[in-house]
Write a protein that holds these residues in place. Structure first.
Motif, PDB file in Angstrom:
ATOM      1  N   ILE A 129       0.841  -1.193   0.000  1.00 20.06           N
ATOM      2  CA  ILE A 129       0.000   0.000   0.000  1.00 20.06           C
ATOM      3  C   ILE A 129       0.879   1.248   0.000  1.00 20.06           C
ATOM      4  O   ILE A 129       1.896   1.302   0.696  1.00 20.06           O
ATOM      5  CB  ILE A 129      -0.930   0.026   1.234  1.00 20.06           C
ATOM      6  N   GLY A 130       0.483   2.247  -0.776  1.00 22.15           N
ATOM      7  CA  GLY A 130       1.242   3.490  -0.819  1.00 22.15           C
ATOM      8  C   GLY A 130       0.335   4.693  -0.980  1.00 22.15           C
ATOM      9  O   GLY A 130      -0.878   4.609  -0.804  1.00 22.15           O
ATOM     10  N   LEU A 131       0.935   5.830  -1.353  1.00 20.38           N
ATOM     11  CA  LEU A 131       0.201   7.087  -1.449  1.00 20.38           C
ATOM     12  C   LEU A 131       0.541   7.825  -2.734  1.00 20.38           C
ATOM     13  O   LEU A 131       1.712   7.976  -3.089  1.00 20.38           O
ATOM     14  CB  LEU A 131       0.550   8.000  -0.263  1.00 20.38           C
ATOM     15  N   SER A 132      -0.492   8.289  -3.424  1.00 21.20           N
ATOM     16  CA  SER A 132      -0.334   9.260  -4.505  1.00 21.20           C
ATOM     17  C   SER A 132      -0.833  10.581  -3.943  1.00 21.20           C
ATOM     18  O   SER A 132      -2.027  10.756  -3.701  1.00 21.20           O
ATOM     19  CB  SER A 132      -1.156   8.839  -5.728  1.00 21.20           C
ATOM     20  N   ASP A 133       0.077  11.506  -3.715  1.00 27.15           N
ATOM     21  CA  ASP A 133      -0.195  12.718  -2.935  1.00 27.15           C
ATOM     22  C   ASP A 133      -0.334  13.941  -3.849  1.00 27.15           C
ATOM     23  O   ASP A 133       0.611  14.340  -4.511  1.00 27.15           O
ATOM     24  CB  ASP A 133       0.953  12.924  -1.940  1.00 27.15           C
ATOM     25  N   HIS A 134      -1.528  14.550  -3.838  1.00 32.21           N
ATOM     26  CA  HIS A 134      -1.775  15.732  -4.665  1.00 32.21           C
ATOM     27  C   HIS A 134      -1.824  17.031  -3.867  1.00 32.21           C
ATOM     28  O   HIS A 134      -2.309  18.045  -4.366  1.00 32.21           O
ATOM     29  CB  HIS A 134      -3.085  15.565  -5.448  1.00 32.21           C
ATOM     30  N   THR A 135      -1.333  17.003  -2.624  1.00 30.86           N
ATOM     31  CA  THR A 135      -1.223  18.253  -1.880  1.00 30.86           C
ATOM     32  C   THR A 135      -0.054  19.055  -2.435  1.00 30.86           C
ATOM     33  O   THR A 135       0.735  18.548  -3.244  1.00 30.86           O
ATOM     34  CB  THR A 135      -1.007  18.004  -0.373  1.00 30.86           C
ATOM     35  N   ASP A 136       0.086  20.308  -1.980  1.00 31.97           N
ATOM     36  CA  ASP A 136       1.145  21.164  -2.522  1.00 31.97           C
ATOM     37  C   ASP A 136       2.407  21.165  -1.665  1.00 31.97           C
ATOM     38  O   ASP A 136       3.276  22.018  -1.823  1.00 31.97           O
ATOM     39  CB  ASP A 136       0.627  22.593  -2.717  1.00 31.97           C
ATOM     40  N   ASP A 137       2.504  20.213  -0.734  1.00 30.57           N
ATOM     41  CA  ASP A 137       3.679  20.127   0.127  1.00 30.57           C
ATOM     42  C   ASP A 137       3.989  18.655   0.380  1.00 30.57           C
ATOM     43  O   ASP A 137       3.381  17.771  -0.239  1.00 30.57           O
ATOM     44  CB  ASP A 137       3.426  20.885   1.439  1.00 30.57           C
ATOM     45  N   ILE A 138       4.911  18.383   1.301  1.00 30.37           N
ATOM     46  CA  ILE A 138       5.312  16.993   1.545  1.00 30.37           C
ATOM     47  C   ILE A 138       4.827  16.466   2.889  1.00 30.37           C
ATOM     48  O   ILE A 138       5.143  15.343   3.267  1.00 30.37           O
ATOM     49  CB  ILE A 138       6.845  16.825   1.452  1.00 30.37           C
ATOM     50  N   ASN A 139       4.041  17.252   3.625  1.00 31.37           N
ATOM     51  CA  ASN A 139       3.610  16.829   4.961  1.00 31.37           C
ATOM     52  C   ASN A 139       2.778  15.550   4.930  1.00 31.37           C
ATOM     53  O   ASN A 139       2.989  14.637   5.735  1.00 31.37           O
ATOM     54  CB  ASN A 139       2.820  17.961   5.631  1.00 31.37           C
ATOM     55  N   SER A 140       1.836  15.478   4.007  1.00 27.62           N
ATOM     56  CA  SER A 140       1.001  14.277   3.907  1.00 27.62           C
ATOM     57  C   SER A 140       1.832  13.067   3.511  1.00 27.62           C
ATOM     58  O   SER A 140       1.594  11.938   3.981  1.00 27.62           O
ATOM     59  CB  SER A 140      -0.119  14.502   2.891  1.00 27.62           C
ATOM     60  N   SER A 141       2.814  13.287   2.661  1.00 29.21           N
ATOM     61  CA  SER A 141       3.691  12.192   2.240  1.00 29.21           C
ATOM     62  C   SER A 141       4.513  11.664   3.407  1.00 29.21           C
ATOM     63  O   SER A 141       4.703  10.447   3.562  1.00 29.21           O
ATOM     64  CB  SER A 141       4.613  12.667   1.116  1.00 29.21           C
ATOM     65  N   LEU A 142       5.004  12.566   4.243  1.00 30.63           N
ATOM     66  CA  LEU A 142       5.775  12.141   5.406  1.00 30.63           C
ATOM     67  C   LEU A 142       4.876  11.412   6.407  1.00 30.63           C
ATOM     68  O   LEU A 142       5.293  10.436   7.036  1.00 30.63           O
ATOM     69  CB  LEU A 142       6.453  13.344   6.064  1.00 30.63           C
ATOM     70  N   ALA A 143       3.636  11.883   6.529  1.00 34.60           N
ATOM     71  CA  ALA A 143       2.676  11.175   7.389  1.00 34.60           C
ATOM     72  C   ALA A 143       2.451   9.761   6.864  1.00 34.60           C
ATOM     73  O   ALA A 143       2.348   8.804   7.636  1.00 34.60           O
ATOM     74  CB  ALA A 143       1.362  11.946   7.447  1.00 34.60           C
ATOM     75  N   ALA A 144       2.394   9.622   5.535  1.00 33.13           N
ATOM     76  CA  ALA A 144       2.199   8.305   4.926  1.00 33.13           C
ATOM     77  C   ALA A 144       3.377   7.387   5.238  1.00 33.13           C
ATOM     78  O   ALA A 144       3.203   6.181   5.451  1.00 33.13           O
ATOM     79  CB  ALA A 144       2.017   8.443   3.415  1.00 33.13           C
ATOM     80  N   ALA A 145       4.574   7.954   5.263  1.00 31.34           N
ATOM     81  CA  ALA A 145       5.761   7.150   5.606  1.00 31.34           C
ATOM     82  C   ALA A 145       5.623   6.572   7.011  1.00 31.34           C
ATOM     83  O   ALA A 145       6.031   5.435   7.273  1.00 31.34           O
ATOM     84  CB  ALA A 145       7.017   7.998   5.497  1.00 31.34           C
ATOM     85  N   SER A 146       5.026   7.337   7.914  1.00 29.21           N
ATOM     86  CA  SER A 146       4.850   6.853   9.285  1.00 29.21           C
ATOM     87  C   SER A 146       3.746   5.809   9.393  1.00 29.21           C
ATOM     88  O   SER A 146       3.631   5.127  10.414  1.00 29.21           O
ATOM     89  CB  SER A 146       4.545   8.028  10.221  1.00 29.21           C
ATOM     90  N   HIS A 147       2.943   5.683   8.345  1.00 31.54           N
ATOM     91  CA  HIS A 147       1.877   4.679   8.321  1.00 31.54           C
ATOM     92  C   HIS A 147       2.208   3.510   7.395  1.00 31.54           C
ATOM     93  O   HIS A 147       1.328   2.764   6.987  1.00 31.54           O
ATOM     94  CB  HIS A 147       0.560   5.318   7.901  1.00 31.54           C
ATOM     95  N   GLY A 148       3.486   3.364   7.061  1.00 33.56           N
ATOM     96  CA  GLY A 148       3.915   2.171   6.340  1.00 33.56           C
ATOM     97  C   GLY A 148       3.734   2.207   4.835  1.00 33.56           C
ATOM     98  O   GLY A 148       3.665   1.147   4.197  1.00 33.56           O
ATOM     99  N   ALA A 149       3.669   3.393   4.240  1.00 35.08           N
ATOM    100  CA  ALA A 149       3.556   3.476   2.779  1.00 35.08           C
ATOM    101  C   ALA A 149       4.787   2.883   2.122  1.00 35.08           C
ATOM    102  O   ALA A 149       5.919   3.191   2.502  1.00 35.08           O
ATOM    103  CB  ALA A 149       3.390   4.926   2.340  1.00 35.08           C
ATOM    104  N   CYS A 150       4.581   2.025   1.121  1.00 36.10           N
ATOM    105  CA  CYS A 150       5.728   1.426   0.429  1.00 36.10           C
ATOM    106  C   CYS A 150       6.149   2.260  -0.773  1.00 36.10           C
ATOM    107  O   CYS A 150       7.280   2.165  -1.244  1.00 36.10           O
ATOM    108  CB  CYS A 150       5.400   0.010  -0.020  1.00 36.10           C
TER     109      CYS A 150
END
Length: 282
Positions: A211-232
């Protein structure tokens, strides 16, 4: 499941997140800018670079009426044909793009929107495919891609659980190398609407898949949050500078942000470790 693409790149819940730089329409219709994006993405820490393989006729028809105009968002008022014509990456550019990626030793892959796009990408030996959110119900296309036996990333921005399971069932007729990305099809997505916690829900409902994340926000905060939730995998739209003004630029990150994302997501993964209760020593 560990999905090995190259000697350096493996996609697995037991490894740090793989960072994907999505170019999309940030080349602004210039081949030189497309190639520059690949170079700078590789230099800035991307593990893989992604394009989109389509021409307007693969997605829509050239009609200028209310049924073919975008009603809201940053593209409000634009006709679909005009939008895709401006954003698309010509088929004729792909050979040079893949040649450059090979020279730079970085994985380049794409999202095809038609069978002829898949045929082109097969000739160029793409190692992996992505299904766009808007194509998740095109089961014929998904089946055609799955027949290549190559790993498939599914983006779920326009899908419910039933849609996801139908797509998986089609792919599983041929293989089980599947990655599911949580995605919000808002351009840009507000951080308050990113709902990154959905990764945990997907991990519960689809235990056999990464499971991973395709992030359409304008920053990297959501992506870093995804890393803490095990995004591959973490996918972000990428622009070579803040001076780029394109259809995608408002939700794309720059080289500095990409580098930070790569470094911090790896550290976050390391910090997760294993669950331990009791006496602990660093």
């Amino acid at each position: 499941m560990n999905i090995k693409l190259t000697k350096k790149i493996s996609i697995s819940k037991n490894k740090r997140p793989i960072i994907v730089a999505e170019i999309s329409g940030n080349h602004g219709g210039k081949k030189t800018l497309l190639l520059k994006h690949i170079k700078i993405a590789a230099k800035s820490g991307a593990d893989m670079v992604k394009m989109q393989t389509y021409e307007p006729k693969d997605i829509t028809i050239n009609k200028k009426n209310n049924n073919f105009v975008i009603k809201q968002g940053i593209w409000k008022g634009k006709y679909l044909w005009d939008l895709y014509k401006k954003a698309h990456t010509p088929f004729s550019w792909h050979k040079d793009a893949f040649a450059l990626a090979k020279k730079l030793n970085i994985v380049l892959f794409s999202t095809p929107f038609s069978r002829r796009a898949v045929d082109l990408l097969e000739k160029l030996k793409t190692p992996i495919y992505k299904i766009a959110s808007f194509e998740i119900t095109d089961l014929d296309l998904i089946d055609y891609i799955a027949k290549t036996k190559k790993p498939i990333i599914i983006s779920t921005g326009m899908a419910n659980q039933k849609d996801i399971r139908k797509a998986i069932a089609v792919i599983k007729k041929h293989h089980s190398k599947i990655i599911i990305l949580h995605c919000v099809s808002g351009y840009p997505t507000k951080e308050s609407g990113a709902n990154v916690i959905t990764l945990k829900d997907l991990q519960t409902k689809f235990k056999n898949y990464n499971i991973g994340l395709s992030d359409h926000t304008d920053d990297i905060n959501s992506s870093l949050a995804a890393a803490s939730h095990g995004a591959c995998i973490i996918e972000k739209h990428f622009k070579i500078s803040n001076g780029i003004k394109s259809l995608d630029s408002k939700f794309s990150i720059n080289p500095k942000q990409l580098k930070i994302l790569r470094e911090r997501s790896a550290k976050i993964f390391l910090s997760l470790g294993t669950a331990k209760i009791g006496l602990k020593n660093a």
